[in-house]
Design an enzyme around this catalytic site. Sequence first.
Site, PDB file in Angstrom:
ATOM      1  N   GLY A   1       0.663  -1.333  -0.209  1.00 13.46           N
ATOM      2  CA  GLY A   1      -0.076  -0.171  -0.735  1.00 13.46           C
ATOM      3  C   GLY A   1       0.826   1.413   0.245  1.00 13.46           C
ATOM      4  N   SER A   2       0.111   2.563   0.430  1.00 18.15           N
ATOM      5  CA  SER A   2       0.698   3.376   0.941  1.00 18.15           C
ATOM      6  C   SER A   2       2.449   3.973   1.108  1.00 18.15           C
ATOM      7  CB  SER A   2       0.458   5.365   0.788  1.00 18.15           C
ATOM      8  OG  SER A   2      -1.164   4.645   0.033  1.00 18.15           O
ATOM      9  N   THR A   3       3.020   3.025   2.039  1.00 15.78           N
ATOM     10  CA  THR A   3       4.072   2.689   2.325  1.00 15.78           C
ATOM     11  C   THR A   3       4.642   2.925   1.635  1.00 15.78           C
ATOM     12  OG1 THR A   3       3.911   0.453   2.910  1.00 15.78           O
ATOM     13  CG2 THR A   3       3.551   2.324   5.240  1.00 15.78           C
TER      14      THR A   3
ATOM     15  N   LYS B   1       4.710   3.989  -1.748  1.00 14.76           N
ATOM     16  CA  LYS B   1       4.700   5.276  -2.003  1.00 14.76           C
ATOM     17  C   LYS B   1       6.545   6.323  -1.860  1.00 14.76           C
ATOM     18  CE  LYS B   1       0.249   6.065  -2.667  1.00 14.76           C
ATOM     19  NZ  LYS B   1      -1.049   6.411  -2.389  1.00 14.76           N
TER      20      LYS B   1
END
Length: 631
Positions: free
Chosen positions: A288-290, A292
Amino acid sequence: MQSKKRLRAAFLCFLICLLLVIGKLFHVQIIKHEWLKEKAEENWDIEIPFGAMRGNITDRSGKLIVGNKLAPTLYFMPAQNPDISSDIPAIAKILKMPPETLEEKLNKKTYMVKLAPEGKNITKEQGDEITKLQVAGLYVGVDFVRHYPYDDLLARLIGFTGYDGDGLAGIEYAYDEILNGTGDKVRLFTDAKGIALPHVEDSFEHGKDGLNLELTIDLKMHQIVERELIQAMEKYDATQALAIIMNPKTGELLSLASVPGFDPREYQSADSTIYNRNLPVWMTYEPGSTFKILTLAASLEEDVIDLENENFYDPGYKVVANARLRCWKREGHKDQTFLEVVENSCNPGFITMGQRLGSERLDRYIREFGFGSSTESGIAGESKGILFSKEAFGPVEQATTSFGQGISVTPIQQVQAVAAAINGGKLYKPYIVKSIKDSEGKTLKEFEPELKRQVISEETSAKVRHALESVVANGSGRNAFADGLRIGGKTGTAQKVENGRYKDGDYIVSFIGFAPADDPELLVYLAIDSPKNSIQFGGVIAAPIVGRIIEEIAPIANIERRKEQLEKEYRWGDAITFRSPDLLGMNEKELLSQNYTFKVKWHGKGKKVIRQLPAPHTLMTVEDTIHLYTE
C-alpha cells in the site's frame, strides 16, 4: 657334545621367549596400561547423562529473555535393585503417576531405564524427595528446561526448544549450534549384569556450556510495542498485528513483535501457524501507500519532480493503457504541489512519478532498495516477497507498483528500504544478534552494522525526510503527530488479496514513522491485519498507535523534545490547541491580569510560581489544565 649344544639352544630360546613375555607384560601393564584400562572401562561403563546447559538469550543491555531452570530426570538400573516393589508406592506418589504404570517401566529387562515422560524434567522439589528415599539403583540426573522470566514476551521471535532441548523454532532454531551445550556425565562401572564393580571408582565427565546470545532487542521498547499491539487487537477485533523498531543508522532491530503470541513452555497446545510464522519476516502482502516513500525517493534522486514548485492536477483517477486507476479520494485532490501529493497520498500523483521514472529505472530502484530478495537478517523463516518480472512489468503494472499495489513485500524489507530513504541513502542489513558470549561473559564475537550499498544521495534523503515530516504535520499521518518530537512518516492501506481477487472490505492498515525527522534515531513500522469497528485507514488506526509508541520510547532512546518543528495544521474537527505560556515567576494577581481562558490549578501556599505542568511552550488543548506550583 651334541646334547650340550641342544641344551644351550633350548635355554637360549627359553630365555628369548621369557624376555619377550616380560617385554609384552611391561608393554601391556606399564606402557599401554592407561589405554587398555580406558578400553576396558568403555566395556564396563554405563553413562547417566546430565542435561546440557543451553546458552542464555538476553536483550542488548544483558536482561535475561530466556535462561535455564533445573528440572531433574530419573534413571533406574534394574540389576542394582532386583526387588524395587516396596519402593514403588512412594515413588509413584511423588511423580503423581499410577503405581502399576511405574512398576511396568521399572521392571524392564534392560541395563538402564530412563523414566520418561513422567520422570523427565521433574521439579527440583520432586528430585529432592526421591533422593531422600535412598532407593538402590535409582539415580536423579541433572537436567534443565528453558526459563522464561517474561512469560510469552517475544515468543514468536525467540521460538522454543523440544523434548531433548534442541531448538525447534525462531532464534532457538536458527542459532541452535551456538546455544547448544554438551552435558556432564556420571560414568558407573558395572559387569555384564549391571552390578557395580567394587574395584573401579565411578567417574564424572564435565561437558561444555552453550554460548550466550546478546540480541539487539531493547526489552523496555519491546514491552511497550507488544502492549500497544495487544490493545489494538482487542479494540479493532483484528486477526493479527506486527511491529518493528529499527535504528535506521545501523540496522539494529530494537523490537520485532507479532501478536497473537503463545506460551513457549506449552507450544504443543499452540496453533502451528502462530509459532511457525514470525510475521515481520514471514508475512508478505501488498504494502500500500508506505511503498510510495521509495517511489518518492527515486523520483527526487532522478530529479523528475520538484516538490515545492511544480503543480499536479488530480481529477480522482488516471487512465493507463485503457485502465482507469482511481485515487483513494474519489473526487480527487484537484490542483496541488508534489509536496501535497505526498501529504495527501495521492495515487495519480505517484503514478505520474512512476511514469516519469520509466519502467527500467523504477524497477532498478525497487531492487536497489532491497525488495525481491532476503534482507539476510539471520532470522528464521524470512520470505523474499514477489515482484513483477521484467516481461510482465507493463504500463499498468508499472503504475500500480508506483503506489504499492500488485507486488508483495515483507515488513522487514519495508523497514530496511525506508531506513535507507531517510538515513542519508545507506542501505544497512537488518540484524538481530549483537554479540556471542561464553558462559563467563567473555565476548567471542561482536556484530557490527553492515552497509550493503548507497541507494540515494544525502541531499535526496533530506528532501524525503522533509516531505514525510510534512505528511505527519499536514497530511494523512497527522494522527501520529507528537509535540516536540518531529515525527515523519507515511500511512498505508492495502486491500487483501485471496485467490487472485481483492477481498471486499478486508484490509491491512499500516504506518511507518521515524523521529527526529532531521536526524532519525528510531524507525517504527506497525501493521494491523483485518481491523474492524473503525474506518479502515492506516492514518486512522495505525498512525496514532505509532505516535504513542514513539512518544513512550523516545526517552529510552535519549531523544529529547525540541521547540523547532513543523506546526500541525488545524483542520475542522481537530481539538483547538495552543502553546502553554511561560508563567514562571508570576503571582496570582499578575496571572489574573493576563485574562487567560484556560483552566489553572494552584499547588502550595507560596506567592510565586516556581514550576508549571505542562512546561512552557508545550502544545495543549483548550480543555487541558495548567498546574502551577509555588515555592
